[in-house]
Scaffold this active site. Structure first.
Site, PDB file in Angstrom:
ATOM      1  CB  CYS A 356      69.895  14.484 -21.938  1.00  0.00           C
ATOM      2  SG  CYS A 356      70.627  13.004 -21.281  1.00  0.00           S
TER       3      CYS A 356
HETATM    4  O1  KQY Z   1      68.892  14.234 -18.715  1.00  0.00           O
HETATM    5  C1  KQY Z   1      69.923  14.663 -18.299  1.00  0.00           C
HETATM    6  N1  KQY Z   1      70.995  13.942 -18.326  1.00  0.00           N
HETATM    7  C2  KQY Z   1      69.944  16.013 -17.757  1.00  0.00           C
HETATM    8  C3  KQY Z   1      70.960  16.303 -16.772  1.00  0.00           C
HETATM    9  C4  KQY Z   1      70.730  17.649 -16.206  1.00  0.00           C
HETATM   10  C5  KQY Z   1      71.911  18.267 -15.793  1.00  0.00           C
HETATM   11  C6  KQY Z   1      71.715  19.583 -15.167  1.00  0.00           C
HETATM   12  N2  KQY Z   1      72.965  20.030 -14.764  1.00  0.00           N
END
Ligand code: KQY
Length: 366
Positions: A356
């Protein structure tokens, strides 16, 4: 740089598999105190380790807000490029450009609309305007043409491409109320195929249990190569994750990809449930409009959230007995690549993991 109003597939472009050759990897520096504990200090150390690990395989660029520029520059080795760029948070997989390539090796960026995982319906923070500009700025910096979709919300973590005509997503995310509620599943399939150069979309049902992104595919299932996937798994039938993974397994076992191949499915065991501690809760600023971090809440931990670099894999570790199993599974699936496992709890606490926080820039070479 040039903005194209045509569609990538019609122009001969496709999204390569992550396992294809990269020119670079992009990361954004963490700092917001309502998402990262202690103003992001522990997370910053882990982001540095992730950046250094990937930089051994391919050049890394770190994007950073103005007020953290000096700190980031000082904490990162000189051979990692650091560029000041306004942002709301550090999830470049989701707000950054999705790069597509053609057979001549030209690379362009797809710039989806970003609304922080659900906008005013169930988004995770407000505002998100600076994040929504990141993809365009990446294209400018790299002098890449850009396809902007003003009317289609999507995050890069909610898609996986095998580079050979097949894209994989989850219904939980792509059909969620906060993304594109006026589009049908068929219409969304068409947009994905048009913009990722694909012919088929495999629709899984749900992502990892309690994943705050509405179940991004990149936390539950990914391609090892065309025709082969890794699926997050548990044998514990009393864990809500079991039914989720089993339903996806049934889908994967009963589908073929765009080229008519049956899929080879490898199970990747999740760690035991990981929950937020009191100290971790207390380290995060409580802010209206940002998803709170509360003691006892289960985090969406999965080893599938790894990054494939040229010649290497960077995979999260959770100080769990299944850490070693994950490394062994990856060694088996990616024989030519060095497997690097890094302690990733601090990234997990922010709501995601290694995949991510990274975005590959393919070279267009196979
Ligand atoms: O791609 C992802 N797992 C991003 C998560 C975003 C979290 C913001 N608190």
């Amino acid at each position: 740089m040039k903005n194209y109003t045509s569609k990538p597939k019609a122009d001969g472009f496709r999204m390569p598999g992550e396992f294809e050759h990269h020119d670079a990897c992009w990361i954004i520096w963490p700092q917001r105190p309502d998402n990262w504990r202690m103003g992001g200090k522990p997370a910053q150390k882990v982001f540095v380790e992730v950046a250094k690990a990937i930089n051994k395989f391919e050049p890394v660029t770190m994007l950073v807000n103005e007020d953290q520029y000096e700190n980031a520059r000082g904490m990162l080795p000189e051979d990692i490029r650091v560029i000041e760029m306004s942002n709301n948070d550090s999830w470049i997989r989701d707000c950054g450009a999705t790069f597509v390539v053609n057979d001549a090796g030209e690379v362009r960026g797809v710039d989806w609309s970003f609304n922080a995982w659900g906008g005013l319906v169930d988004g995770l923070y407000f505002p998100w305007d600076k994040d929504d500009e990141v993809a365009a700025k990446m294209c400018d910096i790299e002098r890449k043409g850009r396809y902007r979709l003003d009317d289609f919300v999507l995050e890069g973590g909610s898609i996986h491409s095998d580079g050979d005509g097949t894209v994989m997503v989850t219904e939980e995310c792509l059909l969620s109320e906060g993304r594109n509620p006026d589009l049908t599943k068929e219409e969304i399939t068409e947009v994905l195929c048009d913009y990722l150069g694909a012919d088929k979309v495999i629709w899984l049902k749900n992502g990892i249990y309690l994943d705050e992104t509405n179940g991004h595919v990149d936390n539950i299932c990914c391609f090892v190569k065309p025709g082969k996937v890794l699926l997050a798994w548990t044998d514990d039938e009393s864990d809500p994750q079991y039914a989720i993974s089993k339903e996806n397994l049934d889908i994967l076992e009963n589908t073929t990809d765009a080229k008519g191949r049956k899929l080879e499915i490898v199970k990747m065991y999740v760690p035991s449930p990981i929950t937020i501690t009191k100290a971790e809760e207390e380290g995060v600023d409580a802010v209206d409009g940002t998803l709170p971090r509360l003691e006892g809440d289960r985090l969406a931990a999965s080893y599938v959230n790894f990054y494939i670099a040229n010649g290497g894999i960077v995979v999260p570790g959770f100080d769990d007995p299944n850490d070693a199993k994950a490394v062994a599974t990856l060694k088996d699936c990616f024989p030519g690549r060095e497997i690097v496992q890094l302690p990733a709890r601090e990234i997990l606490l922010g709501g995601g993991n290694v995949h991510c926080i990274t975005q590959q820039q393919p070279s267009g070479k196979k």
